[in-house]
Design an enzyme around this catalytic site. Structure first.
Site, PDB file in Angstrom:
ATOM      1  N   ASP A   1      12.736   3.270   7.230  1.00  0.00           N
ATOM      2  CA  ASP A   1      13.220   3.572   5.495  1.00  0.00           C
ATOM      3  C   ASP A   1      12.947   5.104   5.556  1.00  0.00           C
ATOM      4  O   ASP A   1      14.191   5.736   5.058  1.00  0.00           O
ATOM      5  CB  ASP A   1      12.473   2.750   4.716  1.00  0.00           C
ATOM      6  CG  ASP A   1      12.988   1.399   4.411  1.00  0.00           C
ATOM      7  OD1 ASP A   1      13.899   1.160   5.028  1.00  0.00           O
ATOM      8  OD2 ASP A   1      11.898   0.658   3.866  1.00  0.00           O
TER       9      ASP A   1
ATOM     10  N   ARG B   1      -2.007   4.737  -3.596  1.00  0.00           N
ATOM     11  CA  ARG B   1      -0.756   5.393  -4.213  1.00  0.00           C
ATOM     12  C   ARG B   1      -0.999   6.495  -5.315  1.00  0.00           C
ATOM     13  O   ARG B   1      -0.369   7.435  -5.045  1.00  0.00           O
ATOM     14  CB  ARG B   1      -0.108   4.297  -4.917  1.00  0.00           C
ATOM     15  CG  ARG B   1       0.587   3.239  -3.814  1.00  0.00           C
ATOM     16  CD  ARG B   1       1.303   4.072  -2.864  1.00  0.00           C
ATOM     17  NE  ARG B   1       2.009   2.825  -1.982  1.00  0.00           N
ATOM     18  CZ  ARG B   1       1.712   2.781  -0.701  1.00  0.00           C
ATOM     19  NH1 ARG B   1       0.836   3.371  -0.073  1.00  0.00           N
ATOM     20  NH2 ARG B   1       2.736   1.805   0.169  1.00  0.00           N
TER      21      ARG B   1
ATOM     22  N   ASP C   1       4.298  -0.508  -5.860  1.00  0.00           N
ATOM     23  CA  ASP C   1       4.315   1.093  -5.334  1.00  0.00           C
ATOM     24  C   ASP C   1       4.957   2.109  -6.309  1.00  0.00           C
ATOM     25  O   ASP C   1       4.754   3.182  -6.687  1.00  0.00           O
ATOM     26  CB  ASP C   1       4.492   0.761  -4.037  1.00  0.00           C
ATOM     27  CG  ASP C   1       3.304   0.409  -3.256  1.00  0.00           C
ATOM     28  OD1 ASP C   1       2.110   0.215  -3.888  1.00  0.00           O
ATOM     29  OD2 ASP C   1       3.652  -0.098  -2.107  1.00  0.00           O
TER      30      ASP C   1
ATOM     31  N   SER D   1       6.451  -6.343   6.739  1.00  0.00           N
ATOM     32  CA  SER D   1       6.414  -4.972   5.618  1.00  0.00           C
ATOM     33  C   SER D   1       4.821  -4.873   5.777  1.00  0.00           C
ATOM     34  O   SER D   1       4.128  -5.668   5.326  1.00  0.00           O
ATOM     35  CB  SER D   1       6.952  -5.153   4.569  1.00  0.00           C
ATOM     36  OG  SER D   1       6.443  -4.074   3.750  1.00  0.00           O
TER      37      SER D   1
END
Ligand code: ARG
Length: 433
Positions: free
Chosen positions: A47, A128, A157, A209
């Site tokens: 990505d 994060r 996220d 993922s």
């Protein structure tokens, strides 16, 4: 013909719809013309690699790549940096933030026994806000006007990252290409092929993922989305499957000083090595596997497979020691604050002042959390077997079945029971007249 007055309200409404600003769903989202230089949070995966190229083409913008090391096992950061430069990044930075992550994020989580939804120790949620804070710092340093990340529009996220950027840097804009570009995985791979972007691993089926750092690892996608599908063995890339863990149990002592883990197995260590050593022990004995259904902030219910070997050991030990040094009242009260703390962090509100307000209480309680907890690790289980603390609200002389030597008068107990049960007895009688 009557002279009908025009409705001024409907007129303005028509005008507002035509205004491009009215379709901007958040003020911090960048419009195409506003993007000149982008700080891209770059993992090196498909990505963000496609994004690195796509942003240059689509916005005619420069890209500065930032990769943050939070202790993801087995990552080769030189390779990641090289890939970013090869894909045309103006600069490619790798920051080792393990120390800051451990001290400022994981440690408060340990003191708050951080757990969301009975099993998730928040490793991603803790990482994060730090990643986004570093993105802000590097964006400013490198003259970027926009921050780009690879989150989808369905997860937590995006909330954590954009919430942090909007809080810390109101002057910066955000783009989230994966949320907006409407490319499926096949199109992304085709795009990557066309632009010479290396795609690692097989391309036939989408992989799990994954997100990981030194506090844990999560897997989502594939069969995990089928709630009736029990875990396939190949998802466990971190923790040894309990079936294959050693046949011999191992007892390990974890020592804390004022809520901070300072030694493992009698060996004093700095925090990062201690977290890593705890993880290694848990990995060996197959502990910290959690098959979790989670209520996301955006409303979805999602299943995650977590592997949290370090948290399984350290949170178990910390919780036990804290209960030993606390009174019954403290021990009943703190979990409600802990739960609120965990929820704020989970929900992307790291910068909310209530979080640090709660930490003030949590830290005060932890000043007494000093001592040693022994844990027995065996084929996936962690069990407390020994406890010792100078601050334990415990007196073996008082607790014993043997004579307490006049320190605890058993003769006083019936009087206590009569008063203690007074209201309950009265209420019972009223209901049974
Ligand atoms: N469900 C967890 C959370 O919301 C883990 C998310 C993992 N993130 C990821 N991009 N794979 O914190």
């Amino acid at each position: 013909m009557t002279d009908e007055p025009r409705d001024p309200k409907s007129h303005t409404e028509v005008h507002r719809v035509a205004d491009p600003e009215s379709t901007r769903v958040a003020t911090y989202l960048a419009q195409p013309g506003e993007v000149g230089r982008v700080l891209l949070l770059y993992s090196g995966g498909l990505d963000t690699s496609v994004m690195l190229k796509w942003i240059q083409d689509e916005y005619e913008a420069e890209v500065v790549a930032l990769t943050v090391n939070l202790g993801q096992p087995g990552e080769d950061y030189d390779v990641v940096r090289g890939k970013a430069m090869q894909l045309g990044a103006l600069e490619a930075h790798v920051v080792d933030a393990r120390e800051e992550f451990a001290r400022e994020y994981v440690l408060p989580a340990i003191k708050a026994n951080a757990d969301y939804g009975d099993g998730y120790p928040l490793f991603t949620a803790l990482g994060r806000p730090l990643i986004a804070k570093l993105a802000v710092e590097y964006a400013r340093r490198s003259g970027c006007d926009t921050i780009a990340h690879g989150c989808t529009g369905k997860g937590n996220d995006q909330v954590r990252i954009e919430g942090t950027v909007a809080t810390l840097a109101p002057e910066l804009k955000v783009i989230a290409p994966v949320r907006s570009w409407a490319m499926g995985r096949d199109e992304e791979i085709a795009y990557a092929r066309k632009h010479g972007i290396p795609v690692k691993g097989g391309t036939e089926t989408a992989p799990y993922s994954i997100d990981d750092n030194l506090w844990g690892r999560s897997s989502e996608g594939k069969w995990i989305e089928d709630l009736s599908h029990a875990p396939d063995d190949d998802v466990f890339q971190l923790v040894t499957r309990p079936e294959e863990a050693p046949d011999e149990a191992e007892v390990v002592e974890v020592e804390f000083e004022e809520g901070v883990p300072v030694a493992l197995g009698g060996q004093r260590m700095e925090l990062v090595p201690l977290l890593e050593a705890s993880a290694a022990l848990g990995i060996k004995h197959g502990v910290g596997i959690v098959d979790h259904i989670e209520d996301r902030i955006v409303g979805l219910k999602v299943r995650d497979i977590y592997e949290v070997p370090a948290a399984a050991i350290l949170l178990t030990a910390h919780r036990e020691l804290e209960r030993l040094v606390g009174t019954i009242h403290q021990n009943q009260f703190k979990p409600s604050l802990d739960q609120k703390w965990a929820y704020l962090v989970y929900a992307g509100l790291w910068w909310e002042p209530l979080r640090t307000d709660i930490e003030a209480y949590v830290s005060h309680v932890n000043e007494r959390v000093t001592g040693v907890i022994g844990l027995k690790l065996y084929k996936g289980s962690v069990r407390v077997v020994t406890r010792a603390s100078p601050n334990a609200v415990y007196d073996a002389q008082l607790a014993t079945f043997a004579e307490s030597g006049g320190l605890f008068s058993q003769q006083a107990s019936p009087g206590f029971i009569e008063l203690w049960s007074l209201q309950s007895r009265m209420a019972h009688r009223l209901r049974n007249r």
